[in-house]
Design an enzyme around this catalytic site. Structure first.
Site, PDB file in Angstrom:
ATOM      1  N   ASN A  25      40.057  47.494  43.248  1.00  0.00           N
ATOM      2  CA  ASN A  25      40.054  46.221  43.970  1.00  0.00           C
ATOM      3  C   ASN A  25      39.750  46.378  45.462  1.00  0.00           C
ATOM      4  O   ASN A  25      39.636  45.387  46.182  1.00  0.00           O
ATOM      5  CB  ASN A  25      41.373  45.473  43.753  1.00  0.00           C
ATOM      6  CG  ASN A  25      41.462  44.924  42.329  1.00  0.00           C
ATOM      7  OD1 ASN A  25      40.459  44.887  41.607  1.00  0.00           O
ATOM      8  ND2 ASN A  25      42.655  44.520  41.918  1.00  0.00           N
ATOM      9  N   CYS A 118      39.757  38.925  34.105  1.00  0.00           N
ATOM     10  CA  CYS A 118      40.772  38.864  33.051  1.00  0.00           C
ATOM     11  C   CYS A 118      41.189  37.428  32.743  1.00  0.00           C
ATOM     12  O   CYS A 118      41.397  36.624  33.667  1.00  0.00           O
ATOM     13  CB  CYS A 118      42.000  39.646  33.492  1.00  0.00           C
ATOM     14  SG  CYS A 118      41.732  41.398  33.447  1.00  0.00           S
ATOM     15  N   ARG A 123      42.301  30.825  37.288  1.00  0.00           N
ATOM     16  CA  ARG A 123      41.988  31.672  38.447  1.00  0.00           C
ATOM     17  C   ARG A 123      41.135  30.827  39.372  1.00  0.00           C
ATOM     18  O   ARG A 123      39.916  30.902  39.380  1.00  0.00           O
ATOM     19  CB  ARG A 123      41.298  32.964  38.001  1.00  0.00           C
ATOM     20  CG  ARG A 123      42.192  33.756  37.068  1.00  0.00           C
ATOM     21  CD  ARG A 123      41.693  35.131  36.829  1.00  0.00           C
ATOM     22  NE  ARG A 123      41.793  35.964  38.014  1.00  0.00           N
ATOM     23  CZ  ARG A 123      41.506  37.267  38.027  1.00  0.00           C
ATOM     24  NH1 ARG A 123      41.116  37.855  36.908  1.00  0.00           N
ATOM     25  NH2 ARG A 123      41.609  37.970  39.134  1.00  0.00           N
ATOM     26  N   ASP A 308      50.009  42.933  38.891  1.00  0.00           N
ATOM     27  CA  ASP A 308      49.176  43.899  38.156  1.00  0.00           C
ATOM     28  C   ASP A 308      49.991  45.044  37.547  1.00  0.00           C
ATOM     29  O   ASP A 308      49.437  45.883  36.833  1.00  0.00           O
ATOM     30  CB  ASP A 308      48.086  44.468  39.077  1.00  0.00           C
ATOM     31  CG  ASP A 308      47.022  43.437  39.403  1.00  0.00           C
ATOM     32  OD1 ASP A 308      46.977  42.383  38.735  1.00  0.00           O
ATOM     33  OD2 ASP A 308      46.230  43.677  40.334  1.00  0.00           O
TER      34      ASP A 308
END
Ligand code: EPU
Length: 421
Positions: A25, A118, A123, A308
């Site tokens: 990320n 995902c 989102r 996460d």
């Protein structure tokens, strides 16, 4: 379509050391930032994972020249050959939304596919679009695309994010780097990957104040330079191996290339659970003694407990004696691993945003299915402690974000095989 599976024979002792790769990320926004200059940007410690390969491919499609070899990327975009990210590239990851800001800032036009990634809940990207809109970008949304136009370039804004967003902060930071004037972004995300992007942009010639605080001030430049940059280690990979080590009493793992303070949220929860963690000089060792205690936690933006690492902790808590609770505050559909873990014998009840885990339950191997990246890691961890054979289907999910996880676990002593059919 390929069926990628992971087959695990559980209950093996894990011992030895494992080296953490560069952060996925951090790599995603920073590769996108190469659009902000016509000069070469050289990255080291780039993880060879599917989402990063998709980003590299998307940039090549736009006209980037470069190579991605082992953990090194050389990339340069002397001129744009396309201004579009089509859905077949954009739908698999968050790449397209991270390209939107820098592409429209450089070119005054961008047409990018709606982002995928995902399936862990809504989102939303409204703050990205709101911020860009205030910078003078006209946004048109279609079912498949976001089309951004700024005929007269971007101008500075004073914008307060209504809620913390990681890629939203990164997107507006990159756009502001080429905007006219001094931008102030408030209520910014504090994740280390944002700080690492600030370091890259600073090396490229940006003037940014406020790193590691919620208020960032960016003095826009007409042009940025090339740079050399080494990515920070992946804190979620680090945390996943720390949890793997915690699963069984006689594991002895040393984690190298670690920055332990990035996972303080996890380490304090592990201490409550009864796990001994020692962190020094870029290394972490983990030892489990005695029974594990249940905990009640909630996921929060950094520096809180990360969403996460929620799924992986759920697997560990199936082995704690008593009732644990996890409240998921960041995404509204991130407990899909619970049903799969229950198939192995776990006792997890999900009530909207709370998972109640009743332990300790023995786990028995069988075939289960990965629904998303971090869920797939949780299922692999469960396979490591299950009796008999566990098969994790749809294991492509794991490869999106963990570099060589089956190989790394095999080196630690796990009986684990990746099968690509
Ligand atoms: N949100 C909005 N509006 C926006 C943006 C976000 O309402 O414009 C909401 C989201 O719906 C969500 C929350 O804010 O409920 C947080 O979302 P955020 O934007 O921070 O998530 P993201 O930037 O899409 C990044 C990581 C995720 C990680 C989250 C949270 C990248 C490429 N992805 O996603 O990583 O879970 O931050 O830390 O950096 C992963 O690696 O497995 C992963 C999913």
């Amino acid at each position: 379509m390929k069926n990628t599976k992971i087959v695990i024979h559980g209950k093996k002792k894990l011992c030895g050391s494992v080296k953490i790769s560069g952060a996925k990320n951090a790599a995603l926004p920073q590769l996108a930032a190469s659009l902000l200059t016509t000069s070469e940007v050289h990255f080291q410690s780039v993880p060879q994972v599917e989402d990063v390969k998709v980003m590299f491919h998307a940039l090549k499609n736009l006209g980037a020249e470069g190579i991605f070899d082992a953990d090194t990327v050389y990339i340069q975009v002397p001129e744009l050959k396309s201004t579009e990210i089509p859905p077949e590239i954009g739908k698999t990851s968050r790449a397209s939304i991270l390209i939107l800001g820098p592409l429209v800032a450089r070119n005054g036009y961008a047409k990018v596919s709606r982002p995928g990634g995902c399936p862990i809940g809504d989102r939303k990207i409204d703050f990205h679009l709101q911020g860009l809109g205030q910078m003078g970008v006209t946004i048109q949304e279609t079912p498949d695309y976001i089309i951004a136009k700024a005929d007269n370039g971007l101008h500075a804004i004073d914008y307060t994010f209504p809620n913390k967003t990681v890629t939203g902060t990164e997107n507006l930071l990159m756009a502001a780097a080429l905007a006219q004037g001094k931008t102030i972004l408030r209520n910014c995300a504090l994740e280390p990957e944002v700080g690492d992007l600030i370091d890259l942009l600073t090396t490229m010639g940006s003037h940014i104040q406020g790193k590691n605080t919620e208020t960032l001030t960016i003095a826009g430049q007409n042009r940025l330079n090339g740079a050399r940059h080494t990515l920070i280690p992946d804190r979620i990979e680090m945390g996943t191996y720390v949890i793997a080590a915690s699963l069984k009493g006689n594991n002895e793992i040393m984690i190298e290339n670690a920055i332990p303070e990035y996972i303080d949220g996890l380490l304090s929860v592990l201490t409550q659970i009864g796990i001994e963690v020692a962190a020094w000089d870029g290394k972490i060792t983990v030892r489990t003694r005695g029974p594990l205690c249940p905990v009640e936690i909630e996921t929060l933006p950094y520096p809180g407990y990360p969403t996460d690492l929620q799924a992986q902790l759920t697997t560990l808590l199936t082995q704690a004696q008593g009732v644990s609770k996890i409240k998921e505050n960041i995404f509204n559909n991130r407990f899909q691993h619970a049903d799969e873990l229950n198939k192995l014998g776990a006792n997890i009840e999900v009530d909207r945003d709370i998972a109640i885990i009743r332990g300790k339950t023995p786990l028995n191997g069988r075939t289960i299915r990965a629904t998303d990246l971090r869920a797939s890691a949780a299922l692999v961890l469960a396979g490591l402690i299950a009796d008999g054979q566990t098969v994790v289907e749809n294991a492509y999910q794991l490869l999106r974000g963990y570099e060589n996880m089956p190989q790394k676990l095999r080196q630690l002593g796990a009986d684990i095989t990746l099968i690509d059919e």
